[in-house]
Design an enzyme around this catalytic site. Sequence first.
Site, PDB file in Angstrom:
ATOM      1  N   CYS A   1      47.436  44.458  45.133  1.00 31.09           N
ATOM      2  CA  CYS A   1      48.516  43.545  44.709  1.00 31.09           C
ATOM      3  C   CYS A   1      49.955  43.790  45.404  1.00 31.09           C
ATOM      4  CB  CYS A   1      48.897  43.794  43.284  1.00 31.09           C
ATOM      5  SG  CYS A   1      48.501  45.388  42.487  1.00 31.09           S
TER       6      CYS A   1
ATOM      7  N   HIS B   1      55.472  42.776  40.864  1.00 29.70           N
ATOM      8  CA  HIS B   1      55.748  43.882  41.641  1.00 29.70           C
ATOM      9  C   HIS B   1      56.920  43.485  42.635  1.00 29.70           C
ATOM     10  CE1 HIS B   1      52.458  46.022  40.332  1.00 29.70           C
ATOM     11  NE2 HIS B   1      51.506  46.052  41.107  1.00 29.70           N
TER      12      HIS B   1
HETATM   13  N1  LIG Z   1      46.236  44.779  37.715  1.00 27.26           N
HETATM   14  C1  LIG Z   1      46.515  44.198  38.763  1.00 27.26           C
HETATM   15  O1  LIG Z   1      47.651  43.906  39.060  1.00 27.26           O
HETATM   16  C2  LIG Z   1      45.429  44.184  40.065  1.00 27.26           C
HETATM   17  C3  LIG Z   1      46.141  43.442  41.182  1.00 27.26           C
HETATM   18  C4  LIG Z   1      44.934  43.457  42.121  1.00 27.26           C
HETATM   19  C5  LIG Z   1      43.595  43.908  42.033  1.00 27.26           C
HETATM   20  N2  LIG Z   1      43.355  44.597  40.806  1.00 27.26           N
HETATM   21  C6  LIG Z   1      42.211  45.320  40.807  1.00 27.26           C
HETATM   22  O2  LIG Z   1      41.409  44.052  39.956  1.00 27.26           O
HETATM   23  C7  LIG Z   1      40.454  45.105  39.357  1.00 27.26           C
HETATM   24  C8  LIG Z   1      40.511  44.513  37.800  1.00 27.26           C
HETATM   25  O3  LIG Z   1      41.872  45.127  37.299  1.00 27.26           O
HETATM   26  P1  LIG Z   1      42.441  44.867  35.982  1.00 27.26           P
HETATM   27  O4  LIG Z   1      44.061  44.940  35.987  1.00 27.26           O
HETATM   28  O5  LIG Z   1      41.980  43.492  35.354  1.00 27.26           O
HETATM   29  O6  LIG Z   1      41.795  46.060  35.086  1.00 27.26           O
HETATM   30  P2  LIG Z   1      41.899  46.138  33.735  1.00 27.26           P
HETATM   31  O7  LIG Z   1      42.607  45.304  32.821  1.00 27.26           O
HETATM   32  O8  LIG Z   1      41.698  47.626  33.101  1.00 27.26           O
HETATM   33  O9  LIG Z   1      40.367  45.607  33.282  1.00 27.26           O
HETATM   34  C9  LIG Z   1      39.243  46.406  33.787  1.00 27.26           C
HETATM   35  C10 LIG Z   1      37.806  46.294  32.967  1.00 27.26           C
HETATM   36  O10 LIG Z   1      38.116  46.774  31.731  1.00 27.26           O
HETATM   37  C11 LIG Z   1      37.560  46.353  30.662  1.00 27.26           C
HETATM   38  N3  LIG Z   1      38.542  45.763  29.627  1.00 27.26           N
HETATM   39  C12 LIG Z   1      39.893  45.373  29.735  1.00 27.26           C
HETATM   40  N4  LIG Z   1      40.242  45.181  28.705  1.00 27.26           N
HETATM   41  C13 LIG Z   1      39.354  45.310  27.772  1.00 27.26           C
HETATM   42  C14 LIG Z   1      39.209  44.740  26.194  1.00 27.26           C
HETATM   43  N5  LIG Z   1      40.309  44.385  25.629  1.00 27.26           N
HETATM   44  N6  LIG Z   1      38.262  45.010  25.556  1.00 27.26           N
HETATM   45  C15 LIG Z   1      37.143  45.297  26.368  1.00 27.26           C
HETATM   46  N7  LIG Z   1      37.196  45.741  27.790  1.00 27.26           N
HETATM   47  C16 LIG Z   1      38.146  45.508  28.214  1.00 27.26           C
HETATM   48  C17 LIG Z   1      37.047  44.923  31.366  1.00 27.26           C
HETATM   49  O11 LIG Z   1      35.810  45.038  30.763  1.00 27.26           O
HETATM   50  P3  LIG Z   1      34.763  43.605  31.120  1.00 27.26           P
HETATM   51  O12 LIG Z   1      33.874  43.845  32.010  1.00 27.26           O
HETATM   52  O13 LIG Z   1      33.944  43.790  29.671  1.00 27.26           O
HETATM   53  O14 LIG Z   1      35.279  42.284  31.037  1.00 27.26           O
HETATM   54  C18 LIG Z   1      37.423  44.872  32.792  1.00 27.26           C
HETATM   55  O15 LIG Z   1      36.324  45.059  33.568  1.00 27.26           O
HETATM   56  C19 LIG Z   1      40.530  46.403  39.587  1.00 27.26           C
HETATM   57  O16 LIG Z   1      39.545  46.740  40.754  1.00 27.26           O
HETATM   58  C20 LIG Z   1      41.956  46.350  40.335  1.00 27.26           C
HETATM   59  O17 LIG Z   1      42.163  47.438  40.988  1.00 27.26           O
HETATM   60  C21 LIG Z   1      44.065  44.672  39.925  1.00 27.26           C
END
Ligand SMILES: NC(=O)c1ccc[n+]([C@@H]2O[C@H](COP(=O)([O-])OP(=O)(O)OC[C@H]3O[C@@H](n4cnc5c(N)ncnc54)[C@H](OP(=O)(O)O)[C@@H]3O)[C@@H](O)[C@H]2O)c1
Length: 345
Positions: A138, A251
């Site tokens: 990001c 950010h």
């Molecule tokens: N956050 C950012 O700003 C950002 C920016 C660019 C890239 N990324 C990348 O994108 C990817 C995803 O990031 P993210 O920020 O979306 O991570 P996240 O919110 O921590 O989600 C990651 C995983 O956690 C599970 N999860 C989240 N909330 C949940 C809930 N309420 N109940 C059950 N399971 C839950 C999801 O499972 P399920 O598979 O079941 O859906 C999901 O696949 C990562 O590789 C990260 O490095 C993130």
Amino acid sequence: MASKKSGNPHKALIGIIGPRGLIGQEFLSILERRRFSGDAVLVSTQPKGRGRVKFRGASRRVLGWEEFLSNPQPLDVLVCLAETPWSKRHLDKFFGCSGAIIDESNAFRMNPDVPLVIPEINGALIEKPPKLIASPNCTTVIAAMALAPILKQWSPRRLVIASYQAASGAGREALERFEKESKDFAAGKTIYSAKFSAVLAGNVIPQIGVLGGEGFTEEEGKVIAETRKIFDTADLPISATCVRVPVRRGHSVALWLELERPINEGLLPELYTQFEGVSLTPTYPMPAYCAGKEGVFVGRLRRDPVWPNGVSLWACGDNLIKGGAQNVWQIVDKVLSGGKNNGSI
Ligand SMILES: NC(=O)c1ccc[n+]([C@@H]2O[C@H](COP(=O)([O-])OP(=O)(O)OC[C@H]3O[C@@H](n4cnc5c(N)ncnc54)[C@H](OP(=O)(O)O)[C@@H]3O)[C@@H](O)[C@H]2O)c1
């Protein structure tokens, strides 16, 4: 096999791995906002079927990944919004299910065979889509978008980046932890646990990811390497300091750039009007202003006398939108349109 309707990306069948994460939820809202009339298959990073998510006003079942693979539907495109360890371990099992796969994690970004794409900058790399495409970190997306109008015109000699990264950049659990910390902080309570390397509420933390032997953190290493890859400048000297700040979403980056040739200062603002996806603001953008918005916002654009051909600027963007889901959507759109679109529809 797949259901692509004669080049119309909006009739496609998209597989989405990780729909319940922060990026997953933002990706689903982008599909709702756009004229996407195709369908989505929702696949969890858990092996067994897990819960439901809301999509277009209806509650949709999320399949377990093993369940999906036991009877895979042919997909036009698969987007993987999982965390890096999951992508490294399981994504190759999906290679036969879809023509193209776009991965949002860090798993394949630096693989020389995998293009690392910001469509406005190097979208030409996917005019003939390869099997696997990576979307950058990001902070890299926001910094690269802010630099791109200048680097289209002038070659860089060196670059210094300081980032101010929101809690949501570390995912849903981290965001929820920060919200709890903030309530405790406002109530004057002692905060016992921290998701980050220190308490974030009322603080700034100059460490994101593991601190390496040379004094740079994991996040700094990613931003440096990815920026070089995107601009195809393998030897460009870049320094970065990445800082977590007590902001929910959005950010910011401060950028100091030295160019190879003297710059025409009067031309600088004009470069931004000609570049899609970046808006030059009259003053300066801030996370509170950028949160929930598409694109990247730039301000404080100025000559910097510290270096001979120096330019300094400030930029902000929503890490979950252009820093994540919007960039992935733009790649999907370009792939499904046979390389023509830039995600602007
Ligand atoms: N956050 C950012 O700003 C950002 C920016 C660019 C890239 N990324 C990348 O994108 C990817 C995803 O990031 P993210 O920020 O979306 O991570 P996240 O919110 O921590 O989600 C990651 C995983 O956690 C599970 N999860 C989240 N909330 C949940 C809930 N309420 N109940 C059950 N399971 C839950 C999801 O499972 P399920 O598979 O079941 O859906 C999901 O696949 C990562 O590789 C990260 O490095 C993130």
